[in-house]
Scaffold this active site. Structure first.
Site, PDB file in Angstrom:
ATOM      1  N   ASP A  80      43.619  -3.231  32.404  1.00  0.00           N
ATOM      2  CA  ASP A  80      43.452  -3.958  33.664  1.00  0.00           C
ATOM      3  C   ASP A  80      42.406  -3.304  34.555  1.00  0.00           C
ATOM      4  O   ASP A  80      42.619  -2.204  35.086  1.00  0.00           O
ATOM      5  CB  ASP A  80      44.794  -4.009  34.408  1.00  0.00           C
ATOM      6  CG  ASP A  80      45.766  -4.999  33.784  1.00  0.00           C
ATOM      7  OD1 ASP A  80      45.355  -6.162  33.573  1.00  0.00           O
ATOM      8  OD2 ASP A  80      46.912  -4.622  33.503  1.00  0.00           O
ATOM      9  N   GLY A 112      46.964  -7.929  40.566  1.00  0.00           N
ATOM     10  CA  GLY A 112      46.715  -6.796  41.453  1.00  0.00           C
ATOM     11  C   GLY A 112      47.670  -5.637  41.221  1.00  0.00           C
ATOM     12  O   GLY A 112      47.284  -4.478  41.363  1.00  0.00           O
ATOM     13  N   PHE A 113      48.892  -5.961  40.837  1.00  0.00           N
ATOM     14  CA  PHE A 113      49.901  -4.904  40.720  1.00  0.00           C
ATOM     15  C   PHE A 113      50.850  -5.178  39.562  1.00  0.00           C
ATOM     16  O   PHE A 113      51.124  -6.345  39.253  1.00  0.00           O
ATOM     17  CB  PHE A 113      50.714  -4.797  42.017  1.00  0.00           C
ATOM     18  CG  PHE A 113      49.857  -4.528  43.214  1.00  0.00           C
ATOM     19  CD1 PHE A 113      49.435  -3.237  43.515  1.00  0.00           C
ATOM     20  CD2 PHE A 113      49.423  -5.575  44.013  1.00  0.00           C
ATOM     21  CE1 PHE A 113      48.608  -2.999  44.606  1.00  0.00           C
ATOM     22  CE2 PHE A 113      48.594  -5.351  45.102  1.00  0.00           C
ATOM     23  CZ  PHE A 113      48.184  -4.051  45.408  1.00  0.00           C
ATOM     24  N   GLY A 114      51.327  -4.103  38.953  1.00  0.00           N
ATOM     25  CA  GLY A 114      52.377  -4.225  37.959  1.00  0.00           C
ATOM     26  C   GLY A 114      53.726  -4.354  38.647  1.00  0.00           C
ATOM     27  O   GLY A 114      53.852  -4.166  39.857  1.00  0.00           O
ATOM     28  N   GLY A 115      54.727  -4.719  37.870  1.00  0.00           N
ATOM     29  CA  GLY A 115      56.094  -4.706  38.360  1.00  0.00           C
ATOM     30  C   GLY A 115      56.470  -5.833  39.299  1.00  0.00           C
ATOM     31  O   GLY A 115      57.470  -5.745  40.008  1.00  0.00           O
ATOM     32  N   ASP A 163      50.480 -12.923  31.378  1.00  0.00           N
ATOM     33  CA  ASP A 163      50.300 -11.644  32.056  1.00  0.00           C
ATOM     34  C   ASP A 163      51.057 -11.633  33.379  1.00  0.00           C
ATOM     35  O   ASP A 163      50.682 -12.340  34.314  1.00  0.00           O
ATOM     36  CB  ASP A 163      48.806 -11.388  32.281  1.00  0.00           C
ATOM     37  CG  ASP A 163      48.527  -9.960  32.727  1.00  0.00           C
ATOM     38  OD1 ASP A 163      49.468  -9.168  32.833  1.00  0.00           O
ATOM     39  OD2 ASP A 163      47.329  -9.667  32.957  1.00  0.00           O
ATOM     40  N   MET A 213      48.169 -16.176  34.249  1.00  0.00           N
ATOM     41  CA  MET A 213      48.786 -15.173  35.126  1.00  0.00           C
ATOM     42  C   MET A 213      50.123 -15.721  35.618  1.00  0.00           C
ATOM     43  O   MET A 213      50.183 -16.805  36.202  1.00  0.00           O
ATOM     44  CB  MET A 213      47.892 -14.881  36.339  1.00  0.00           C
ATOM     45  CG  MET A 213      46.569 -14.201  36.026  1.00  0.00           C
ATOM     46  SD  MET A 213      46.675 -12.626  35.151  1.00  0.00           S
ATOM     47  CE  MET A 213      47.772 -11.664  36.204  1.00  0.00           C
ATOM     48  N   GLY A 255      55.139  -9.881  34.738  1.00  0.00           N
ATOM     49  CA  GLY A 255      56.585 -10.095  34.757  1.00  0.00           C
ATOM     50  C   GLY A 255      57.191 -10.464  33.410  1.00  0.00           C
ATOM     51  O   GLY A 255      58.283 -11.040  33.367  1.00  0.00           O
ATOM     52  N   MET A 303      39.532  -8.076  36.659  1.00  0.00           N
ATOM     53  CA  MET A 303      39.910  -8.657  37.951  1.00  0.00           C
ATOM     54  C   MET A 303      38.882  -8.146  38.949  1.00  0.00           C
ATOM     55  O   MET A 303      39.181  -7.302  39.826  1.00  0.00           O
ATOM     56  CB  MET A 303      41.338  -8.231  38.307  1.00  0.00           C
ATOM     57  CG  MET A 303      42.375  -8.951  37.448  1.00  0.00           C
ATOM     58  SD  MET A 303      43.978  -8.136  37.436  1.00  0.00           S
ATOM     59  CE  MET A 303      43.683  -6.934  36.127  1.00  0.00           C
ATOM     60  N   GLY A 347      53.654  -4.573  31.158  1.00  0.00           N
ATOM     61  CA  GLY A 347      53.398  -3.239  31.693  1.00  0.00           C
ATOM     62  C   GLY A 347      54.704  -2.511  31.906  1.00  0.00           C
ATOM     63  O   GLY A 347      55.153  -1.710  31.084  1.00  0.00           O
ATOM     64  N   MET A 350      40.391  -3.460  37.996  1.00  0.00           N
ATOM     65  CA  MET A 350      40.513  -4.050  39.344  1.00  0.00           C
ATOM     66  C   MET A 350      39.509  -3.403  40.290  1.00  0.00           C
ATOM     67  O   MET A 350      39.281  -2.185  40.219  1.00  0.00           O
ATOM     68  CB  MET A 350      41.920  -3.815  39.887  1.00  0.00           C
ATOM     69  CG  MET A 350      43.014  -4.336  38.983  1.00  0.00           C
ATOM     70  SD  MET A 350      44.613  -4.187  39.789  1.00  0.00           S
ATOM     71  CE  MET A 350      45.695  -4.700  38.444  1.00  0.00           C
ATOM     72  N   HIS A 389      40.932  -6.977  30.762  1.00  0.00           N
ATOM     73  CA  HIS A 389      41.185  -8.023  31.767  1.00  0.00           C
ATOM     74  C   HIS A 389      40.445  -7.645  33.041  1.00  0.00           C
ATOM     75  O   HIS A 389      40.838  -6.717  33.747  1.00  0.00           O
ATOM     76  CB  HIS A 389      42.709  -8.099  31.991  1.00  0.00           C
ATOM     77  CG  HIS A 389      43.134  -9.081  33.031  1.00  0.00           C
ATOM     78  ND1 HIS A 389      44.418  -9.101  33.539  1.00  0.00           N
ATOM     79  CD2 HIS A 389      42.472 -10.089  33.657  1.00  0.00           C
ATOM     80  CE1 HIS A 389      44.515 -10.072  34.438  1.00  0.00           C
ATOM     81  NE2 HIS A 389      43.347 -10.679  34.528  1.00  0.00           N
ATOM     82  N   SER A 402      50.324  -3.090  28.944  1.00  0.00           N
ATOM     83  CA  SER A 402      49.270  -2.858  29.938  1.00  0.00           C
ATOM     84  C   SER A 402      49.303  -1.402  30.371  1.00  0.00           C
ATOM     85  O   SER A 402      50.327  -0.919  30.880  1.00  0.00           O
ATOM     86  CB  SER A 402      49.494  -3.748  31.156  1.00  0.00           C
ATOM     87  OG  SER A 402      48.706  -3.246  32.225  1.00  0.00           O
ATOM     88  N   HIS A 406      46.289  -3.709  26.499  1.00  0.00           N
ATOM     89  CA  HIS A 406      45.762  -4.493  27.618  1.00  0.00           C
ATOM     90  C   HIS A 406      45.276  -3.548  28.719  1.00  0.00           C
ATOM     91  O   HIS A 406      46.007  -2.659  29.159  1.00  0.00           O
ATOM     92  CB  HIS A 406      46.869  -5.406  28.147  1.00  0.00           C
ATOM     93  CG  HIS A 406      46.445  -6.362  29.202  1.00  0.00           C
ATOM     94  ND1 HIS A 406      45.789  -7.548  28.916  1.00  0.00           N
ATOM     95  CD2 HIS A 406      46.587  -6.327  30.549  1.00  0.00           C
ATOM     96  CE1 HIS A 406      45.557  -8.201  30.050  1.00  0.00           C
ATOM     97  NE2 HIS A 406      46.016  -7.485  31.058  1.00  0.00           N
TER      98      HIS A 406
END
Ligand code: DX5
Ligand code: ZN
Length: 225
Positions: free
Chosen positions: A39, A146-149, A177, A141, A179, A72, A199, A41, A70, A12, A37
């Site tokens: 993202d 909304g956020f990576g990591g 998608d 999901m 973690g 969102m 990501g 948003m 993707h 990502s 990928h």
């Protein structure tokens, strides 16, 4: 895009250097990425904003593999053609993004792109049941988008098992998608997933000037499954 169920790693670019997307994409592809990928948003459907169709069009020439977009965003329908025109191979919309997901999936396929359906962690597998013949990919999901990591939500693995069973012989990818890393990838692949978005687990430790860690990270995920 030919269908197959082999495991594909989709970095990502949410975790890439936003000032350097072209070079970042070339670097991860050279290091073994199967798909890219992307993202998108909107700060409305999810509490973060990234970029839109113009950025997708700008990065498209740098992607030699598959451009996996993707969305969102809500609403989705007014923007589908713009993302198709930007060159998306797969366009994924969320079942939670509006009242007319059936129409949205029809509209995506009408552009010639592959249609993806994303399910948030709080949405059950059954939400996909009436739509199985209209989709090319289901994105499970495993974090709240909304956020990576973020931390992988383990209770979502059961949903992958259920979807795999529901899909049967249909040519539908199951994408994970959120973690995904070498500790969580084996769980979802065993449950039936074939596309692994990652990501932070791909981009950590590397850069366009030092892309070797990208390859090590991709190989570590591949070796874990
Ligand atoms: C989250 C995005 C993901 C995200 C994954 O809303 O859809 O694609 O980039 O990031 P990691 O792999 O760091 O969880
Ligand atoms: Zn994503």
């Amino acid at each position: 895009m030919k269908f197959d169920r082999s495991v594909k790693i989709a970095p990502s670019i949410l975790s890439a250097d936003f000032a350097n997307f072209g070079a970042e994409i070339q670097a991860v592809e050279a290091q073994g990425a199967d798909w890219i990928h992307v993202d998108v948003m909107d700060g409305h459907f999810v509490p973060n904003i990234t970029f839109g169709p113009a950025t997708c069009a700008a990065i498209r020439p740098h992607i030699k593999t598959v451009m996996d977009v993707h969305l969102m965003i809500a609403p989705v329908d007014p923007y589908i053609q713009a993302f198709a025109d930007a060159g998306a191979d797969v366009i994924t919309a969320h079942v939670e993004a509006g009242p007319h997901i059936h129409r949205t999936l029809q509209a995506i396929r009408a552009t010639g792109a592959k249609a993806g359906l994303a399910l948030n962690p709080g949405t059950p597998a059954e939400a996909a049941a009436p739509l199985l013949d209209m989709v090319d990919l289901i994105c499970v999901m495993t974090v709240n988008p909304g956020f990576g990591g973020q931390k992988f939500i383990h209770s979502c693995v059961q949903k992958v098992t259920e979807l795999r069973e529901m899909i049967g012989d249909r040519e539908v990818h199951i994408e994970i998608d959120g973690g995904v890393d070498p500790s969580t990838a084996p769980l979802v692949v065993a449950a039936g997933a074939d596309v692994l978005v990652a990501g932070s687990a791909v981009f950590k430790g590397g850069s366009v000037d030092n892309p070797v860690p990208y390859g090590e990270n991709i190989r570590a995920i591949r070796a874990s499954v």
